[in-house]
Design an enzyme around this catalytic site. Structure first.
Site, PDB file in Angstrom:
ATOM      1  N   ASP A   1       0.830  -1.208   0.000  1.00  0.00           N
ATOM      2  CA  ASP A   1       0.000   0.000   0.000  1.00  0.00           C
ATOM      3  C   ASP A   1       0.861   1.254   0.000  1.00  0.00           C
ATOM      4  O   ASP A   1       0.352   2.370  -0.111  1.00  0.00           O
ATOM      5  CB  ASP A   1      -0.988  -0.006   1.166  1.00  0.00           C
ATOM      6  CG  ASP A   1      -0.302  -0.063   2.529  1.00  0.00           C
ATOM      7  OD1 ASP A   1       0.936  -0.158   2.587  1.00  0.00           O
ATOM      8  OD2 ASP A   1      -1.029  -0.024   3.549  1.00  0.00           O
ATOM      9  N   SER A   2       2.184   1.080   0.085  1.00  0.00           N
ATOM     10  CA  SER A   2       3.114   2.201  -0.101  1.00  0.00           C
ATOM     11  C   SER A   2       2.962   2.804  -1.489  1.00  0.00           C
ATOM     12  O   SER A   2       3.437   3.920  -1.741  1.00  0.00           O
ATOM     13  CB  SER A   2       4.554   1.743   0.134  1.00  0.00           C
ATOM     14  OG  SER A   2       4.816   0.535  -0.564  1.00  0.00           O
TER      15      SER A   2
ATOM     16  N   ASP B   1      -0.848  -6.237  -0.162  1.00  0.00           N
ATOM     17  CA  ASP B   1      -1.285  -5.569   1.065  1.00  0.00           C
ATOM     18  C   ASP B   1      -2.796  -5.399   1.089  1.00  0.00           C
ATOM     19  O   ASP B   1      -3.403  -5.032   0.062  1.00  0.00           O
ATOM     20  CB  ASP B   1      -0.657  -4.173   1.147  1.00  0.00           C
ATOM     21  CG  ASP B   1       0.489  -4.105   2.136  1.00  0.00           C
ATOM     22  OD1 ASP B   1       0.507  -4.908   3.091  1.00  0.00           O
ATOM     23  OD2 ASP B   1       1.361  -3.237   1.964  1.00  0.00           O
TER      24      ASP B   1
ATOM     25  N   LYS C   1      -0.912  -9.449   3.062  1.00  0.00           N
ATOM     26  CA  LYS C   1      -0.259  -8.906   4.263  1.00  0.00           C
ATOM     27  C   LYS C   1      -1.222  -7.944   4.934  1.00  0.00           C
ATOM     28  O   LYS C   1      -1.911  -7.176   4.262  1.00  0.00           O
ATOM     29  CB  LYS C   1       1.042  -8.183   3.925  1.00  0.00           C
ATOM     30  CG  LYS C   1       1.785  -7.644   5.164  1.00  0.00           C
ATOM     31  CD  LYS C   1       3.138  -7.069   4.817  1.00  0.00           C
ATOM     32  CE  LYS C   1       3.054  -5.700   4.151  1.00  0.00           C
ATOM     33  NZ  LYS C   1       2.532  -4.659   5.088  1.00  0.00           N
TER      34      LYS C   1
ATOM     35  N   GLU D   1      -1.584  -5.282   8.557  1.00  0.00           N
ATOM     36  CA  GLU D   1      -0.840  -4.585   9.602  1.00  0.00           C
ATOM     37  C   GLU D   1      -1.502  -4.731  10.959  1.00  0.00           C
ATOM     38  O   GLU D   1      -2.720  -4.882  11.069  1.00  0.00           O
ATOM     39  CB  GLU D   1      -0.726  -3.092   9.271  1.00  0.00           C
ATOM     40  CG  GLU D   1       0.151  -2.782   8.079  1.00  0.00           C
ATOM     41  CD  GLU D   1       0.341  -1.275   7.897  1.00  0.00           C
ATOM     42  OE1 GLU D   1      -0.052  -0.499   8.802  1.00  0.00           O
ATOM     43  OE2 GLU D   1       0.870  -0.879   6.851  1.00  0.00           O
TER      44      GLU D   1
ATOM     45  N   GLU E   1       8.948  -3.679  11.237  1.00  0.00           N
ATOM     46  CA  GLU E   1       9.298  -2.372  10.663  1.00  0.00           C
ATOM     47  C   GLU E   1       9.701  -1.384  11.742  1.00  0.00           C
ATOM     48  O   GLU E   1       8.980  -1.175  12.722  1.00  0.00           O
ATOM     49  CB  GLU E   1       8.137  -1.806   9.853  1.00  0.00           C
ATOM     50  CG  GLU E   1       8.465  -0.460   9.215  1.00  0.00           C
ATOM     51  CD  GLU E   1       7.474  -0.004   8.159  1.00  0.00           C
ATOM     52  OE1 GLU E   1       7.700   1.079   7.580  1.00  0.00           O
ATOM     53  OE2 GLU E   1       6.490  -0.730   7.914  1.00  0.00           O
TER      54      GLU E   1
END
Length: 370
Positions: free
Chosen positions: A92-93, A131, A161, A163, A231
């Protein structure tokens, strides 16, 4: 009845022969599947074969570092493929490095699916991880499973993935795993939590926070995650988490003691020169290239050559028409009352024939268009 019995007897005889230990051993030798594989499970790995969870577990057991890089489109995916990167993360970056936002929050599931599909077309060997973007898995486990299913079915990914390490996120991860979807966890700095954190800042810098990182990673392992991203945590904390887990840890700004490393494609290539991207490029990122400078130089050279008329020259004007056809073409144009166009075609053909195109620049271009 007799015929039916004969057929069944032949069938059972064939079946016994097929599954006889000697035949099974022969089949195993012929097969490219692991002995305990069911259906079309992972094939033995070589550098050109698809990376699977089995392959990652094998690397982890052998303490071989795992490589992961983000990709957002077909060209970047092809580069990862050619480099032999183990895991390709459609992160999602993209919200920041592709769409120009200041955070990862704005990107939607529909936008992520576009990126996923493009990457899936370009990267065939790496394990593909997509993501789950903000807003697609927080409401309920059902919402999360639905989004994860779309990432695999519509996006072509192998895993997702997500978070965070709150109890609700652990429950969500468990639900997705139980739905038959591979999940990579993500703890430490979780960029989607920017609204709560207030800024992107490292985690695990005091005792309670460090313990929380390890405990969260362990909780994600227990619900079935195949790996965990760590991270922006101190290296000793990442080392502790890596030691405590039976699954790989993938570090980003977490020191050298993780099972593998991940960086953002644009960051590691030194691609971004714009002040916005300088602002969002993290200080832990090593730039392995200065691709942005190469791109800028190439664009400036292109602009200069177009401006002075040296591009395109003969080498980049490959399509030919015979002089006799040019003459006929010019006559047809004259019939249509396009005298200037006919003259331009004739002059262009003459200059190409005499080699003037290679020696003339801007003046040639101007005359060619009348």
């Amino acid at each position: 009845m007799f015929a039916a019995r004969t057929v069944m007897k032949s069938f059972y005889s064939l079946t016994e022969s097929f599954f006889h230990p000697t035949h099974a051993k022969t089949m195993k030798c012929m097969s490219n599947l692991p002995e305990n594989a069911v259906y079309g499970a992972p094939k033995p790995q070589n550098p050109n074969q698809k990376v699977t969870l089995t392959h990652l577990r094998q690397k982890h057991r052998r303490s071989e570092p795992i490589t992961m890089v983000t990709a957002y489109d077909y060209p970047s995916a092809v580069h990862l493929e050619l480099a032999g990167i183990d895991i390709c993360l459609v992160g999602d970056s993209a919200s920041m490095v592709v769409h120009g936002h200041d955070t990862t929050l704005p990107i939607s599931l529909e936008e992520m699916l576009v990126h996923c599909r493009a990457v899936a077309r370009g990267a065939k060997r790496p394990l593909l991880v997509g993501d789950l973007p903000f807003g697609t898995y927080e409401s309920s486990s059902n919402q999360a499973v639905d989004a994860a299913v779309r990432i695999l079915k519509e996006g072509g990914m192998d895993a997702i993935k997500l978070e965070g390490g709150l109890p609700s996120r652990i429950t969500t991860a468990k639900a997705i795993v139980e739905a038959g979807i591979a999940v990579m966890g993500h703890v430490g700095l979780t960029p989607q939590a920017i609204s709560v954190l207030g800024e992107f800042r490292a985690q695990g810098k005091n005792i309670s926070s460090a313990v929380k990182v390890v405990e969260t990673a362990m909780a994600l392992q227990e619900v079935g995650c195949f790996a965990v991203v760590l991270e922006c945590v101190p290296a000793p904390v990442a080392a502790a988490a890596t030691s405590a887990l039976r699954i790989p840890t993938i570090g980003i700004g977490a020191g050298p003691f993780c099972s593998g490393q991940v960086l953002v494609y644009h960051d590691l290539l030194g691609m971004m020169q714009h002040p916005h991207h300088a602002k969002v490029t993290p200080k832990f990122c090593k730039q392995f290239g200065q691709v942005g400078e190469v791109i800028n130089k190439a664009l400036l050279e292109y602009k200069e050559e177009v401006t002075n008329g040296s591009f395109p020259g003969p080498a980049h004007s490959p399509y030919k028409i015979s002089l006799s056809d040019v003459d006929g073409f010019s006559k047809e144009l004259q019939k249509l009352g396009l005298e200037k166009a006919a003259s331009a075609a004739a002059k262009a053909a003459e200059k190409i024939e005499t080699g003037e195109l290679s020696s003339e620049g801007k003046n040639h271009q101007t005359s060619a268009v009348g």
